[in-house]
Motif scaffolding. Structure first.
Motif, mmCIF file in Angstrom:
data_model
loop_
_atom_site.group_PDB
_atom_site.id
_atom_site.type_symbol
_atom_site.label_atom_id
_atom_site.label_comp_id
_atom_site.label_asym_id
_atom_site.label_seq_id
_atom_site.Cartn_x
_atom_site.Cartn_y
_atom_site.Cartn_z
ATOM 1 N N LEU A 1 -38.190 39.358 5.457
ATOM 2 C CA LEU A 1 -39.633 39.148 5.498
ATOM 3 C C LEU A 1 -40.025 38.088 6.525
ATOM 4 C CD1 LEU A 1 -40.575 39.431 1.733
ATOM 5 C CD2 LEU A 1 -41.005 41.093 3.552
ATOM 6 N N ARG A 2 -39.150 37.110 6.767
ATOM 7 C CA ARG A 2 -39.424 36.106 7.803
ATOM 8 C C ARG A 2 -39.326 36.724 9.195
ATOM 9 N NH1 ARG A 2 -36.992 31.935 4.525
ATOM 10 N NH2 ARG A 2 -34.920 32.495 5.236
ATOM 11 N N GLN A 3 -38.476 37.722 9.352
ATOM 12 C CA GLN A 3 -38.211 38.301 10.664
ATOM 13 C C GLN A 3 -38.948 39.605 10.909
ATOM 14 O OE1 GLN A 3 -33.976 38.616 11.208
ATOM 15 N NE2 GLN A 3 -33.625 36.646 10.244
ATOM 16 N N ALA A 4 -39.585 40.155 9.891
ATOM 17 C CA ALA A 4 -40.192 41.477 10.049
ATOM 18 C C ALA A 4 -41.514 41.563 9.294
ATOM 19 C CB ALA A 4 -39.234 42.555 9.528
ATOM 20 N N ASP A 5 -42.343 42.485 9.756
ATOM 21 C CA ASP A 5 -43.553 42.842 9.023
ATOM 22 C C ASP A 5 -43.204 44.071 8.192
ATOM 23 O OD1 ASP A 5 -45.364 40.913 10.060
ATOM 24 O OD2 ASP A 5 -45.473 42.050 11.923
ATOM 25 N N VAL A 6 -43.391 43.979 6.887
ATOM 26 C CA VAL A 6 -43.046 45.070 5.982
ATOM 27 C C VAL A 6 -44.323 45.584 5.340
ATOM 28 C CG1 VAL A 6 -41.727 45.745 3.951
ATOM 29 C CG2 VAL A 6 -40.808 44.021 5.516
ATOM 30 N N THR A 7 -44.518 46.900 5.418
ATOM 31 C CA THR A 7 -45.677 47.547 4.814
ATOM 32 C C THR A 7 -45.177 48.566 3.796
ATOM 33 O OG1 THR A 7 -46.882 47.333 6.894
ATOM 34 C CG2 THR A 7 -47.763 48.868 5.279
ATOM 35 N N VAL A 8 -45.683 48.478 2.572
ATOM 36 C CA VAL A 8 -45.326 49.428 1.520
ATOM 37 C C VAL A 8 -46.604 50.144 1.110
ATOM 38 C CG1 VAL A 8 -44.361 49.722 -0.783
ATOM 39 C CG2 VAL A 8 -43.486 47.918 0.713
ATOM 40 N N GLU A 9 -46.566 51.474 1.167
ATOM 41 C CA GLU A 9 -47.728 52.270 0.791
ATOM 42 C C GLU A 9 -47.314 53.294 -0.248
ATOM 43 O OE1 GLU A 9 -49.391 53.996 4.285
ATOM 44 O OE2 GLU A 9 -49.988 52.069 5.131
ATOM 45 N N SER A 10 -48.099 53.387 -1.311
ATOM 46 C CA SER A 10 -47.863 54.388 -2.350
ATOM 47 C C SER A 10 -48.987 55.402 -2.309
ATOM 48 C CB SER A 10 -47.818 53.736 -3.724
ATOM 49 O OG SER A 10 -46.731 52.859 -3.815
ATOM 50 N N GLY A 11 -48.631 56.644 -2.443
ATOM 51 C CA GLY A 11 -49.626 57.697 -2.431
ATOM 52 C C GLY A 11 -49.135 58.895 -3.204
ATOM 53 N N PRO A 12 -49.885 59.992 -3.160
ATOM 54 C CA PRO A 12 -49.515 61.186 -3.923
ATOM 55 C C PRO A 12 -48.182 61.793 -3.459
ATOM 56 C CG PRO A 12 -51.428 61.608 -2.522
ATOM 57 C CD PRO A 12 -51.130 60.155 -2.434
#
Length: 111
Positions: free
Chosen positions: A84-95
């Motif tokens: 998390l210090r070295q990267a941008d993390v995106t988590v998306e939940s959907g259908p």
């Protein structure tokens, strides 16, 4: 890194799956794709080598047995914090399920 008609496998994808690769927890087709990328990409191969050495060290220090749950949880937490210090993390939940996107932060913001 890519050759021929194979779909592109990004460095971020490979590095996010390196532990699955090391633990033989991915199917043979995905393992072959990851191996090809590691064979062609010096940067990923260097990172993989570090991960492989860490795994070997843990194996030696734990005497071939499974690591205690507390150690496993501390390592997982430490690795997650470092990522998390070295990267941008995106988590998306959907259908259609959950997707995770990992992008390396620019050098100036990764510190």
């Amino acid at each position: 890194m890519n050759s021929g008609d194979e779909p592109q496998t990004s460095c971020e994808d490979v590095l996010s799956e390196v532990w699955l690769f090391l633990d033989n927890e991915c199917d043979q087709e995905r393992r072959a794709t990851l191996r090809r990328h590691l064979d062609e990409c010096g940067s990923c191969l260097e990172h993989y080598g570090i991960e492989e050495h860490l795994k070997e060290l843990l194996h030696r220090k734990c005497g071939g047995e499974h690591a205690p749950a507390e150690l496993h949880n501390r390592l997982r937490s430490s690795i997650r914090e470092n990522v998390l210090r070295q990267a941008d993390v995106t988590v998306e939940s959907g259908p259609e399920g959950t997707s995770v996107e990992v992008r390396q932060k620019p050098a100036s913001s990764a510190e």
